[in-house]
Design a protein around this motif. Sequence first.
Motif, PDB file in Angstrom:
ATOM      1  N   GLY A  59      11.316   0.764  -7.638  1.00 40.77           N
ATOM      2  CA  GLY A  59      11.115   0.468  -6.225  1.00 40.77           C
ATOM      3  C   GLY A  59       9.678   0.604  -5.766  1.00 40.77           C
ATOM      4  N   ALA A  60       8.779   0.965  -6.659  1.00 38.74           N
ATOM      5  CA  ALA A  60       7.375   1.167  -6.290  1.00 38.74           C
ATOM      6  C   ALA A  60       6.590  -0.133  -6.498  1.00 38.74           C
ATOM      7  CB  ALA A  60       6.786   2.281  -7.142  1.00 38.74           C
ATOM      8  N   PRO A  61       5.471  -0.296  -5.779  1.00 34.59           N
ATOM      9  CA  PRO A  61       4.650  -1.497  -5.974  1.00 34.59           C
ATOM     10  C   PRO A  61       4.169  -1.612  -7.415  1.00 34.59           C
ATOM     11  CG  PRO A  61       3.531   0.124  -4.567  1.00 34.59           C
ATOM     12  CD  PRO A  61       4.948   0.583  -4.737  1.00 34.59           C
ATOM     13  N   THR A  62       4.335  -2.787  -7.987  1.00 36.29           N
ATOM     14  CA  THR A  62       4.097  -2.968  -9.418  1.00 36.29           C
ATOM     15  C   THR A  62       3.445  -4.312  -9.689  1.00 36.29           C
ATOM     16  OG1 THR A  62       6.090  -1.675  -9.885  1.00 36.29           O
ATOM     17  CG2 THR A  62       5.248  -3.041 -11.681  1.00 36.29           C
TER      18      THR A  62
ATOM     19  N   LYS B  46       0.857  -1.197   0.000  1.00 39.34           N
ATOM     20  CA  LYS B  46       0.000   0.000   0.000  1.00 39.34           C
ATOM     21  C   LYS B  46       0.884   1.235   0.000  1.00 39.34           C
ATOM     22  CE  LYS B  46      -4.016  -2.222   0.590  1.00 39.34           C
ATOM     23  NZ  LYS B  46      -3.587  -3.264  -0.406  1.00 39.34           N
ATOM     24  N   ALA B  47       1.221   1.695  -1.164  1.00 36.20           N
ATOM     25  CA  ALA B  47       2.032   2.898  -1.297  1.00 36.20           C
ATOM     26  C   ALA B  47       1.824   3.449  -2.694  1.00 36.20           C
ATOM     27  CB  ALA B  47       3.504   2.580  -1.054  1.00 36.20           C
ATOM     28  N   LYS B  48       2.180   4.685  -2.887  1.00 35.64           N
ATOM     29  CA  LYS B  48       2.068   5.322  -4.187  1.00 35.64           C
ATOM     30  C   LYS B  48       3.459   5.668  -4.683  1.00 35.64           C
ATOM     31  CE  LYS B  48      -2.192   6.054  -5.660  1.00 35.64           C
ATOM     32  NZ  LYS B  48      -2.575   5.610  -7.009  1.00 35.64           N
ATOM     33  N   PRO B  49       3.726   5.708  -5.959  1.00 32.76           N
ATOM     34  CA  PRO B  49       2.800   5.348  -7.034  1.00 32.76           C
ATOM     35  C   PRO B  49       2.711   3.829  -7.209  1.00 32.76           C
ATOM     36  CG  PRO B  49       4.910   6.008  -7.921  1.00 32.76           C
ATOM     37  CD  PRO B  49       5.008   6.192  -6.443  1.00 32.76           C
ATOM     38  N   VAL B  50       1.727   3.418  -8.013  1.00 30.02           N
ATOM     39  CA  VAL B  50       1.559   2.013  -8.369  1.00 30.02           C
ATOM     40  C   VAL B  50       1.686   1.907  -9.889  1.00 30.02           C
ATOM     41  CG1 VAL B  50      -0.118   0.117  -8.505  1.00 30.02           C
ATOM     42  CG2 VAL B  50       0.064   1.477  -6.410  1.00 30.02           C
ATOM     43  N   TYR B  51       2.399   0.907 -10.350  1.00 31.64           N
ATOM     44  CA  TYR B  51       2.552   0.727 -11.796  1.00 31.64           C
ATOM     45  C   TYR B  51       1.986  -0.611 -12.252  1.00 31.64           C
ATOM     46  CZ  TYR B  51       5.947   4.535 -11.287  1.00 31.64           C
ATOM     47  OH  TYR B  51       6.558   5.713 -11.007  1.00 31.64           O
ATOM     48  N   LEU B  52       1.481  -0.596 -13.472  1.00 33.33           N
ATOM     49  CA  LEU B  52       1.132  -1.851 -14.139  1.00 33.33           C
ATOM     50  C   LEU B  52       2.080  -2.015 -15.321  1.00 33.33           C
ATOM     51  CD1 LEU B  52      -0.548  -4.333 -14.966  1.00 33.33           C
ATOM     52  CD2 LEU B  52      -2.103  -2.786 -16.162  1.00 33.33           C
ATOM     53  N   VAL B  53       2.745  -3.142 -15.378  1.00 34.34           N
ATOM     54  CA  VAL B  53       3.629  -3.428 -16.505  1.00 34.34           C
ATOM     55  C   VAL B  53       3.113  -4.671 -17.219  1.00 34.34           C
ATOM     56  CG1 VAL B  53       5.968  -4.015 -17.200  1.00 34.34           C
ATOM     57  CG2 VAL B  53       5.605  -2.389 -15.339  1.00 34.34           C
ATOM     58  N   VAL B  54       2.864  -4.532 -18.508  1.00 38.53           N
ATOM     59  CA  VAL B  54       2.357  -5.649 -19.296  1.00 38.53           C
ATOM     60  C   VAL B  54       3.550  -6.373 -19.906  1.00 38.53           C
ATOM     61  CG1 VAL B  54       0.877  -6.344 -21.203  1.00 38.53           C
ATOM     62  CG2 VAL B  54       0.281  -4.336 -19.825  1.00 38.53           C
ATOM     63  N   ASN B  55       3.649  -7.659 -19.625  1.00 38.58           N
ATOM     64  CA  ASN B  55       4.756  -8.446 -20.138  1.00 38.58           C
ATOM     65  C   ASN B  55       4.417  -8.996 -21.525  1.00 38.58           C
ATOM     66  OD1 ASN B  55       6.833 -10.210 -20.668  1.00 38.58           O
ATOM     67  ND2 ASN B  55       6.863 -11.133 -18.622  1.00 38.58           N
ATOM     68  N   GLY B  56       4.887  -8.292 -22.545  1.00 42.73           N
ATOM     69  CA  GLY B  56       4.699  -8.734 -23.920  1.00 42.73           C
ATOM     70  C   GLY B  56       6.038  -9.133 -24.517  1.00 42.73           C
ATOM     71  N   ASP B  57       6.931  -9.621 -23.664  1.00 42.98           N
ATOM     72  CA  ASP B  57       8.279  -9.980 -24.118  1.00 42.98           C
ATOM     73  C   ASP B  57       8.351 -11.470 -24.402  1.00 42.98           C
ATOM     74  OD1 ASP B  57      10.933  -9.137 -24.734  1.00 42.98           O
ATOM     75  OD2 ASP B  57      11.623 -10.221 -22.970  1.00 42.98           O
TER      76      ASP B  57
END
Lengths: 226, 444
Positions: free
Chosen positions: B204-207, B73-84
Amino acid sequence: MARLTPENLTRAHELIALYPLRRSAMLPLLHLVQEQDGYLSPEGIEHVAELLGLEPAEVRGTASFYDMFHLEPVGKYVVAVCTNIACMLAGAYELLEHIEQSLGVPPGGTTPDGTFTLEEAECLALCGNAPCLTVNWRFFGDMDRGAWDSLAEDLRAGRLEAEVPPHGALCRVRRSVGLMAKPPVGPGPAGRPVPARGGGAEVELANSKTTSAVSSTVLEHNEEGA
Amino acid sequence: MTVTQAPRVVTAHFGLDRSWTLQSYLAHGGYQGLRKALGMGPEEVHQVVLAASLLGRGGAGFDAGRKWGMLRKAKPVYLVVNGDESEPATFKDHALMEADPHQLIEGALICAYAIGADQVFIYVRGEMALAQERVQAALNEAYEHGAVGRDIFGSGFSVDIVVHPGAGAYICGDETALLESLEGKRGYPRIKPPYYPAVIGLYGAPTVVNNVETLSNLPWVLLNGADAFCALGEGTSRGTKILALSGRVQRPGNYEVEFAKLTFRELIYDRSLGGGVRDGKALKAFIPGGVSSPWFGPDQLDITLANSAIAQAGSMAGSGAVTVMDEDTCAVRAAWRISRFYHRESCGQCTPCREGSGWVEKIMRRLEDGHGREADLDLVLDVCDNISPGLVWPPAQTTICPLGPSIPPSVASSIRMFRDEYLAHIREGGCPFPPDRLREHARA
């Protein structure tokens, strides 16, 4: 072979503005240099380093990790023939042998006229149409000797200029807008430093040399976005 | 032989005229799942996905809803789409990104809304130039359509998506290596546990890192509900799965089938699927879940394509890549080629993998070329044992990421299943099998 042109420099700034931290634009900028020069020229690498606030050695050291980046000039067409398991089962090594003979160079070589560079590639994810190859990262599946011969002829005759752009050009569709929602959000003061090579933040903090490098990265927020 | 006729969840638009355009996508109900999600609370969307028991489709098979729930629970939060997508013989995400990029974007937006992401990155494998162009063009259209950016569809929710190109490195398919790569570094996997990306991710952010196929399921799940999704499949394997069938079958390709209902025999032999082994040959062996998985033989054809059933039989479903070898396939050569792949792609951080992969490939190569000795079989297994002690399944790990432990399975299973063939290579001083048998296609 040179630094980025004014137009490409504009594109570089647009790319950098998309990321919370500048360094994230590394791969996109290197692709941009390769699109402009056909390979990563020393001047291009230096320019990327300047734009990202890094030493050229750091940029070069990152680039050399990735197969798609060429640190030496290559041919107009880079032909990558997949020989991994699915393509191998469909005759990829025989195909590669044929292409080697047809071009007169082994994998890794460039034809004397500078038209073709041949590469043996790992799986290119077109296994339903094995064996496959790419030319400047444009896919050609269900290949055989005859298909290669006519493809090479078409390429030499310039009949595929639209389908196969010059080496280095990757995504020909430009992003039409900048960020709309908000400026890119970096880790911020509450965010933890990024572990550089695995391990947790604590491991990094125990090493003063690494810590300074990490904090300078964190501080280096992207000014355009801030 | 009957094959379940399940609805197509993620490949429904394959084959439609210009399926990658917004026009086509909207004509077939596009962005309705997102609209529905935006009318619910983020937590409610999360609950739907949890109830759907959507397992990650990238290879590890971790529950997507649970992954989202592990975010610090922290900001910012990222979404990374794994299309590799780079696992040999896996080609489903490639097809999904080229044929239906809007579906991926919609799925990513649904996830971004549920987890409160501040920014989304779609990491597309560098070599997939057309996929990059299609996803970028679709994203441009989506911005214009108001589906992404500020105040999406007037809901008050705002988020940006950035398409990010890779540059050719298999290891970047590992989620922590992918994050390093996205940070502009060499793709060196990070040590985990203790810190998974949900705790310390991008910068270093929640992802959350989710696979392309996983996210492509979300529009359908939101529109049709978790119950409809769970009505497909069985046990923990719910919904559908794209199976990437390759090798010596009549009809290689991507097939979306109901999860956990099909046996390997059906996949390989059914006329609407694989259509049998090429040229009427006998099946020799098959790789059930990508080249990291131990091989199966003809006596294992009746195993069901479900994560649990395959695991019980001593292998894994992985990314859903099934590769078929026929009676003319040289098992030594096949195992050698796989070991060569790992040697080329080892990132070099960990000694067992960096050194071991090279030694394994070298020994395999000399065995294939007929220069080996019988003692080499024990030697190569000993090297494998140093990389992954005990050669057990699931493999023991001596390295930061799973690439190292992925080296032994193909070598060990080929020796276990086809020891005679190895001995024939040694005895005859060469490979007794014909070459790859390039088939000349009849062309108009």
